[in-house]
Structures are given as structure tokens and as C-alpha cells.
Design an enzyme around this catalytic site. Structure first.
Site, PDB file in Angstrom:
ATOM      1  N   SER A 149       0.805  -1.219   0.000  1.00  0.00           N
ATOM      2  CA  SER A 149       0.000   0.000   0.000  1.00  0.00           C
ATOM      3  C   SER A 149       0.840   1.272   0.000  1.00  0.00           C
ATOM      4  O   SER A 149       0.337   2.343  -0.338  1.00  0.00           O
ATOM      5  CB  SER A 149      -0.945   0.012   1.206  1.00  0.00           C
ATOM      6  OG  SER A 149      -0.224   0.159   2.414  1.00  0.00           O
TER       7      SER A 149
ATOM      8  N   LYS B 219       0.523   4.309   6.894  1.00  0.00           N
ATOM      9  CA  LYS B 219       0.044   5.135   5.788  1.00  0.00           C
ATOM     10  C   LYS B 219       0.695   6.513   5.906  1.00  0.00           C
ATOM     11  O   LYS B 219       1.365   6.829   6.880  1.00  0.00           O
ATOM     12  CB  LYS B 219      -1.480   5.313   5.830  1.00  0.00           C
ATOM     13  CG  LYS B 219      -2.290   4.016   5.875  1.00  0.00           C
ATOM     14  CD  LYS B 219      -2.287   3.263   4.569  1.00  0.00           C
ATOM     15  CE  LYS B 219      -3.145   2.003   4.655  1.00  0.00           C
ATOM     16  NZ  LYS B 219      -3.030   1.180   3.421  1.00  0.00           N
TER      17      LYS B 219
END
Length: 263
Positions: free
Chosen positions: A44, A108
Site C-alpha cells: 500500500s 500510511k
């Protein structure tokens, strides 16, 4: 009769065991409150962080909650959150506990601070109504996201940190702009005490754009900020339960990524 023990006979001591427990306690304290390793399990954050990167995370700037401690997702050590020493900035790469499943820690990039508005429109990111401009860096970028091979175009962008500076970083777009579910969102306003996160792999990240996957992340779930890559190993086609694949390990170490700053 008195038994004479030779002077060179081995003697038992509690100091060795005590030293072990003291060392273990120090490791747990450092890992819980100062720094901790974190291995990148998915793609990701490609191209900034790759599957198999092991990063060092500093934990004290954002304060501590029960989730900062070992097994904090299972054990309710204490409630609340200590004061934040150094506020998170836009552009920081952050490790946090998933509010929807506290057994998982995610990583993230911080995109939206409390009070910000964030929106994706036709694959372009708008922060407080201003588009983050993309500059093409590389076409035909290929990698492995832990499940399959992926290919796309790498773009360079920069985001205002909130401290008067701009933070440059790279993102990956695999599909045409506007064609993926995360390419178009409503105008989202970040609530007070919450943060908005996105993966740098815009088409391969379940993040705050998706309320069923993550949504806004409350402050108490923040664990720390990524500092640098401590070690990197391309684990594609290497399996713990298949010892015959282990011979690849020495040839898969990414020496060029070791000690690189996590940006």
C-alpha cells in the site's frame, strides 16, 4: 563431616537470571515508549516503502495510549492518551492501530489534519480545495505488492506540512485517472481529534477514503512516525514453510535501501 567444595567448582547465581529479566524489561520499555521496528507486509505504500522493508518507528512524539504497549490491542492497560509532544504533520509516514480491528497495526501517509477538507476527484487529490500537482517521474514502474505483480506510473508531488514547509514524496498510479473506486470521493472534512491517511499506492491502498476499511483515525490510535529503513529484503517467492526457498535470502537483500530515510 564437612564437605569441601573446590574453589573452581561452578556456582549457581541469581544474578544471571535477574540480568535477563532486567534486559527484557529494558527492551519492552524502549519498544513501547521510544522506538520500535515495523515490517512492511503489503504494497500500500509503494513506491516509498516496499514489501519486506523493516523500518524504525519513533513512538514518543505522538504520545502514548494502551495501543503503544505490547499486546495493547488485546489488553486494556489504561484509558486515554498522553499529551502529544510533537504534533503530526502532513506528509508524515505514520504507524497506527486500525480502529476497526485493534489487533492490526497499519502504516500510511498523513494527508489530512483536524479541520482539513480532503477530496479525490478523477484521481486527483485536493486538500482544502487546492489540487496537489503531480509530476510524472517514471512510466512502466514494476513491483510486487505481496500478492501479485503490479505496474504503473510514478508521480512526484508535494504536500504542505502545516508548518509553512512543503513535503515532497512519490505516489504510484496503476490505473487511468478516474477509473478506480478511490479516485472519486465526497468532500470529506476531518473531525477534531482525527486524521486522514492515504497509502502512496493510490490504487492499491485501503485507507481513509474508504469508511468501511478505515475512515478517519482518532488520535489515540497513533503509534509513531517512521524514521528510516533499518533492513530490506525482497520476500517474493520466499516462504517460511518451504526451506528450499531460503537460499534466495542472501541474494534478495536490498542493500541500497538500508538506512534510507523514510520519506
Amino acid at each position: 563431616m564437612q564437605t569441601i567444595v573446590p574453589s573452581d567448582a561452578p556456582k549457581t547465581s541469581k544474578h544471571g537470571l535477574g540480568g535477563f529479566w532486567f534486559f527484557l524489561l529494558c527492551v519492552l520499555l524502549v519498544r513501547s515508549f521510544l522506538v520500535s521496528p515495523f515490517r512492511i507486509p503489503s504494497g500500500s505504500m509503494i513506491p516509498s516503502l516496499l514489501v519486506g522493508d523493516t523500518i524504525v518507528v519513533t513512538k514518543f512524539p505522538y504520545g502514548w495510549s494502551r495501543y503503544s504497549l505490547l499486546f495493547g490491542g488485546y489488553l486494556n492497560y489504561f484509558k486515554g492518551h498522553s499529551p502529544i509532544l510533537f504534533p503530526p504533520k502532513r506528509g508524515d509516514i505514520v504507524v497506527f492501530t486500525n480502529p476497526n480491528d485493534t489487533r492490526e497495526d497499519w502504516i500510511k501517509r498523513l494527508v489530512g489534519l483536524p479541520g482539513d477538507t480532503v477530496q479525490m476527484n478523477q484521481g486527483k487529490l485536493y486538500l482544502n480545495g487546492v489540487e496537489l500537482l503531480l509530476e510524472k517521474q517514471k512510466e512502466g514502474y514494476k513491483d510486487h505488492d505481496g500478492e501479485e505483480s503490479i505496474e504503473g506510473t510514478v508521480y512526484k508531488t508535494q504536500i504542505p506540512t502545516g508548518t509553512g514547509k512543503m513535503h515532497p514524496y512519490s505516489v504510484l498510479k496503476q490505473a487511468p485517472f478516474g477509473s478506480k473506486a478511490g479516485d472519486n470521493t465526497p468532500l470529506l472534512k476531518v473531525p477534531e481529534g482525527h486524521y486522514f491517511f492515504m497509502g502512496d499506492n493510490w490504487d492499491g491502498s485501503g485507507d481513509s477514503r474508504f469508511t468501511d476499511r478505515l475512515g478517519f483515525v482518532p488520535q489515540k490510535f497513533l503509534l509513531g512516525r517512521a524514521l528510516f529503513i533499518f533492513f530490506s529484503l525482497d520476500t517474493h517467492d520466499i516462504y517460511l514453510k518451504q526451506p528450499w526457498t531460503w537460499f534466495k535470502v542472501p541474494f534478495r537483500i536490498r542493500f541500497g535501501r538500508t538506512l534510507n530515510k523514510a520519506i
